[in-house]
Design an enzyme around this catalytic site. Structure first.
Site, PDB file in Angstrom:
ATOM      1  N   SER A  86       0.862  -1.190   0.000  1.00 34.06           N
ATOM      2  CA  SER A  86       0.000   0.000   0.000  1.00 34.06           C
ATOM      3  C   SER A  86       0.890   1.230   0.000  1.00 34.06           C
ATOM      4  O   SER A  86       2.044   1.164   0.415  1.00 34.06           O
ATOM      5  CB  SER A  86      -0.853   0.034   1.263  1.00 34.06           C
ATOM      6  OG  SER A  86      -0.110   0.565   2.357  1.00 34.06           O
ATOM      7  N   ASP A  87       0.373   2.357  -0.441  1.00 33.59           N
ATOM      8  CA  ASP A  87       1.122   3.583  -0.196  1.00 33.59           C
ATOM      9  C   ASP A  87       0.967   3.935   1.285  1.00 33.59           C
ATOM     10  O   ASP A  87       0.165   3.337   2.006  1.00 33.59           O
ATOM     11  CB  ASP A  87       0.653   4.730  -1.109  1.00 33.59           C
ATOM     12  CG  ASP A  87       1.734   5.805  -1.245  1.00 33.59           C
ATOM     13  OD1 ASP A  87       2.676   5.823  -0.423  1.00 33.59           O
ATOM     14  OD2 ASP A  87       1.651   6.644  -2.161  1.00 33.59           O
ATOM     15  N   TRP A  88       1.741   4.899   1.738  1.00 37.86           N
ATOM     16  CA  TRP A  88       1.830   5.273   3.158  1.00 37.86           C
ATOM     17  C   TRP A  88       0.434   5.549   3.736  1.00 37.86           C
ATOM     18  O   TRP A  88      -0.229   6.506   3.329  1.00 37.86           O
ATOM     19  CB  TRP A  88       2.717   6.505   3.279  1.00 37.86           C
ATOM     20  CG  TRP A  88       2.899   7.029   4.662  1.00 37.86           C
ATOM     21  CD1 TRP A  88       1.922   7.518   5.493  1.00 37.86           C
ATOM     22  CD2 TRP A  88       4.130   7.130   5.384  1.00 37.86           C
ATOM     23  NE1 TRP A  88       2.472   7.914   6.684  1.00 37.86           N
ATOM     24  CE2 TRP A  88       3.831   7.697   6.646  1.00 37.86           C
ATOM     25  CE3 TRP A  88       5.464   6.807   5.100  1.00 37.86           C
ATOM     26  CZ2 TRP A  88       4.797   7.953   7.608  1.00 37.86           C
ATOM     27  CZ3 TRP A  88       6.427   7.073   6.061  1.00 37.86           C
ATOM     28  CH2 TRP A  88       6.094   7.622   7.305  1.00 37.86           C
ATOM     29  N   GLY A  89       0.027   4.696   4.649  1.00 40.66           N
ATOM     30  CA  GLY A  89      -1.243   4.937   5.345  1.00 40.66           C
ATOM     31  C   GLY A  89      -2.483   4.674   4.523  1.00 40.66           C
ATOM     32  O   GLY A  89      -3.606   4.914   4.988  1.00 40.66           O
ATOM     33  N   ALA A  90      -2.314   4.171   3.299  1.00 42.10           N
ATOM     34  CA  ALA A  90      -3.455   4.119   2.382  1.00 42.10           C
ATOM     35  C   ALA A  90      -4.497   3.073   2.766  1.00 42.10           C
ATOM     36  O   ALA A  90      -5.658   3.194   2.377  1.00 42.10           O
ATOM     37  CB  ALA A  90      -2.973   3.882   0.951  1.00 42.10           C
TER      38      ALA A  90
END
Ligand code: BGC
Length: 722
Positions: A266-270
């Site tokens: 996932s992208d950061w925190g996504a």
């Protein structure tokens, strides 16, 4: 390890241990880190226990051989089965030797140098202990308000695909296990992150699946075909569903249709962002949607560790999904050789030797000079005669903020400023340097000093631009002109009527009104990287003949955005023979065309294009067509030209773009020398996505164009017969 041993290892793991592999955290969480415990702000709210940390599979953003060795050493003691950590980081346009920003690299059209830059970045990153880079970013971009255009190679899916392949090859090499100087790549941001509405970062993306497949997906696909081991999800929605919880995109398309069997991160925190997006009620539902969609690693939130076990035990999520995700991560570790050597590549001695070595500096200097685009050169004011007295004025005259965003390991103090580059060439006696203004403010005193300096000089160089925070992630802007302070400086200097050259440092195409009409020459230097000042000096004095060509259009004004060369014709195109004066697709106050189009860039020499020929005027799926043209250097100095090939399908089942780049060739020509450049066109290159999403070509007439940019082209027709 053999694959079977990896499967055995998986069998020995508890459910918590498997879930741990799916988590990625930053160094402060790890005992071995020098930053251990420095957990503040939103990170503190994650409430991550030591038990979770010891099972964690990967680390984001650690750097340095010593630090990474220490984290790994401690982790191997704490982790019950001794499973090594994977270290990932954003090594995009360089590690410590910083190359020009990717958009600039796109303007080089030089795939070999792009590959070499990735290879060097990989080497510096690998000796420092990193295993995976979050690169290449291959998002197609058409909106310069979006600050992340600087991370992309531009607005064309073919060119982006070529660069995607070159970067993957450069970073990854052929054999990760036996070549510890390489990094596994993670292509991002899947998918269509480059098309946020209004150019506002993290905003909604809305487009048809046909458009997605035609323009946006090819570059990701090219990176995967080149072997990229990982994919990162995008923050945005794709057809109404955030990519990170989008099963149709991540599982049906990426895994099932394309056969991708690597790791999805996932992208950061996504994962947690599925909640504010409004498709998950809470973390539990976010975890559910992400694992169903096929997200293997959750970056920097804890929906998986907090909820996956319960979701599996209650029968909502099949344990098989967890096993598959954990296995893919273990397999990646194995492909990198981490089970044999958890300290793969890292080497404190080599780290000192290779980072910022002369060889690496030379490579970035070369790529930086090839990435500069000469946008204007009235009266051939460039190159500068070294006997002339120079006033170097502007906020970038001696700024070392020239590395650009995503250069976190880059040391600004190691960067060569323009002043330094010019001093090395000229010494001090023919150079006066004044700031003139700040990037976003100006005082009378600054202006007066600048004017006094300008009056004493034969030639004025204005070093202008945007500071690096004005683009990059979360760097969207609605105004893409230079700030008023700098426009005021340009206006004043222009009043002197002296030869004036503008050098631009920035991360996005700008609206250059107030600059191009008030200076004689413009050199777009982008954020040129560590050797920027020398590379620019090489060009200003003609030691290198500029050859960069824009890989993203420069709009006439922000009101045109998005403006890109491969648009549709519309039913009422401007300039058609039967067009009325008013009722055509146009603006009443500005032209339709970009100020500087895709593919455009000047040289200190001139090239003629003659004798365009087609080998045949009809092709079938079984044969090919050759397009040839003679390009001649008609000037007095050697130069490099990028010969560009475009095609238009005149009648399609769905509307086709007015031009599509299908090939290009870079050639070097001595004065007076000519070369015959030949391109091949096959039926395969004429295929496109139809309304039913079938990918095929249509019988009919096509136009083929060849030229030095997307506007100044010659053309010939041909027919495809099936
Ligand atoms: C960016 C990614 C990046 C990640 C890790 C995110 O905010 O969107 O491109 O790889 O952070 O640093």
């Amino acid at each position: 390890m053999e694959n079977q041993q990896i499967e055995e290892l998986l069998k020995q793991m508890t459910m918590d241990e498997k879930i741990g592999q799916l988590l990625q955290l930053t160094p402060p969480f790890f005992k071995g880190s020098s930053e251990h415990g420095k957990i503040t702000g939103p990170l503190a709210q994650l409430k991550i226990s030591d038990d979770i940390v010891k099972n964690t599979g990967s680390v984001l953003g650690a750097s340095g051989a010593k630090e990474i060795r220490s984290i790994q050493e401690q982790h191997l003691k704490d982790n019950r089965l001794g499973i090594p950590l994977l270290f990932m980081a954003d090594i995009t346009h360089g590690y410590e030797t910083i190359f020009p920003i990717p958009l600039a690299i796109g303007c080089s059209w030089d795939l070999n140098l792009a590959q070499k830059s990735a290879e060097i970045a990989a080497k510096e990153g690998a000796v420092s202990g990193t295993h995976v880079t979050f690169a290449p970013m291959v998002d197609l971009v058409r909106d310069p308000r979006w600050g992340r255009v600087m991370e992309s190679t531009g607005e064309d899916s073919y060119l982006n695909s070529e660069f995607a392949k070159a970067q993957v090859k450069g970073f990854q090499g052929e054999d990760l296990k036996n070549d510890p100087n390489r990094l596994a790549t993670c292509v991002k941001h899947f998918a269509a992150y480059g098309a946020p509405e209004g150019g506002r970062d993290y905003n909604t993306v809305n487009m048809s699946e046909r458009q997605l497949r035609e323009s946006y997906l090819p570059a990701y696909r090219a990176a995967l075909d080149a072997g990229s081991k990982l994919v990162m999800t995008a923050f945005n929605t794709v057809d109404g569903i955030p990519a990170t919880g989008n099963k149709k995109l991540m599982r049906d398309l990426l895994r099932d249709e394309w056969g991708f069997d690597g790791v999805v991160i996932s992208d950061w925190g996504a994962v947690k962002e599925l909640i504010p997006h409004g498709v998950a009620e809470d973390e539990r539902e976010a975890a559910y949607k992400a694992i169903q969609a096929g997200v293997d690693i959750e970056m920097m939130t804890t929906c998986y560790p907090n909820h996956l076990k319960e979701l599996i035990e209650s029968g909502h999520v099949a344990e098989e999904l967890l096993n598959e995700a954990a296995l893919r991560i273990l397999q990646l570790k194995n492909e990198l050789g981490l089970f044999e050597n958890p300290y793969r590549g890292l080497d404190e001695v080599q780290e000192k030797e290779v980072i910022l070595s002369e060889e690496h500096r030379e490579a970035t200097r070369e790529l930086a000079s090839k990435s500069c685009v000469l946008l204007q050169n009235n009266y051939n004011i460039l190159p500068i005669n070294p006997s002339q007295k120079i006033a170097l004025i502007g906020p970038f005259a001696e700024s070392n903020d020239i590395l650009g965003p995503w250069s976190w390991k880059g040391d600004k103090n190691a960067a060569i400023t323009l002043r330094k580059g010019l001093e090395e060439k000229l010494g001090n006696n023919r150079l006066i340097v004044k700031k003139g203004c700040e990037i976003e403010s100006i005082t009378d005193e600054q202006l007066n000093h600048a004017m006094t300096a300008a009056e004493q000089a034969d030639v004025i160089i204005l070093a202008l631009g945007e500071h690096s925070d004005m683009s990059g992630e979360a760097g969207s802007r609605s105004n893409i002109k230079l700030p008023d302070s700098q426009l005021k400086l340009v206006e004043k200097v222009h009043g002197l009527g002296k030869p004036t050259i503008t050098v631009l440092f920035n991360g996005r195409p700008l609206d250059l009104h107030g600059v191009y009409d008030k200076t004689d020459a413009i050199l777009e230097a982008w954020f040129p990287g560590t050797e920027g000042g020398r590379a620019i000096t090489d060009i200003l004095y003609g030691d290198v003949n500029p050859s960069g060509k824009l890989s993203m259009s420069f709009p006439y004004s922000v009101g045109q955005v998005p403006v890109y060369y491969n648009h549709y014709n519309t039913g009422r195109p401007q300039g058609a023979e039967d067009a009325q004066v008013r009722y055509v697709s146009q603006y009443l106050d500005i032209p339709n065309e970009a100020l500087f189009p895709f593919g455009y860039g000047l040289s200190y020499t001139t090239f003629s294009y003659q004798n365009m020929k087609l080998s045949t005027d009809t092709i079938t799926p079984d044969d090919k067509l050759e397009v040839s043209i003679t390009v001649k250097n008609t000037g007095n100095i050697a130069g490099e030209e990028t010969v560009q090939l475009y095609v238009r399908d005149l009648v399609g089942e769905v509307v086709r773009p007015v031009k599509e780049l299908k090939g290009f060739e870079k050639i070097h020509l001595e004065p007076g020398e000519e070369k015959n450049v030949t391109f091949e066109i096959t039926e395969e290159q004429l295929r496109y996505y139809h309304s039913d999403l079938s990918f095929e070509s249509d019988e009919g007439t096509f136009e083929v164009y060849v030229g030095p940019n997307s506007c100044d082209v010659q053309s010939l027709p041909f027919r495809l017969i099936k």
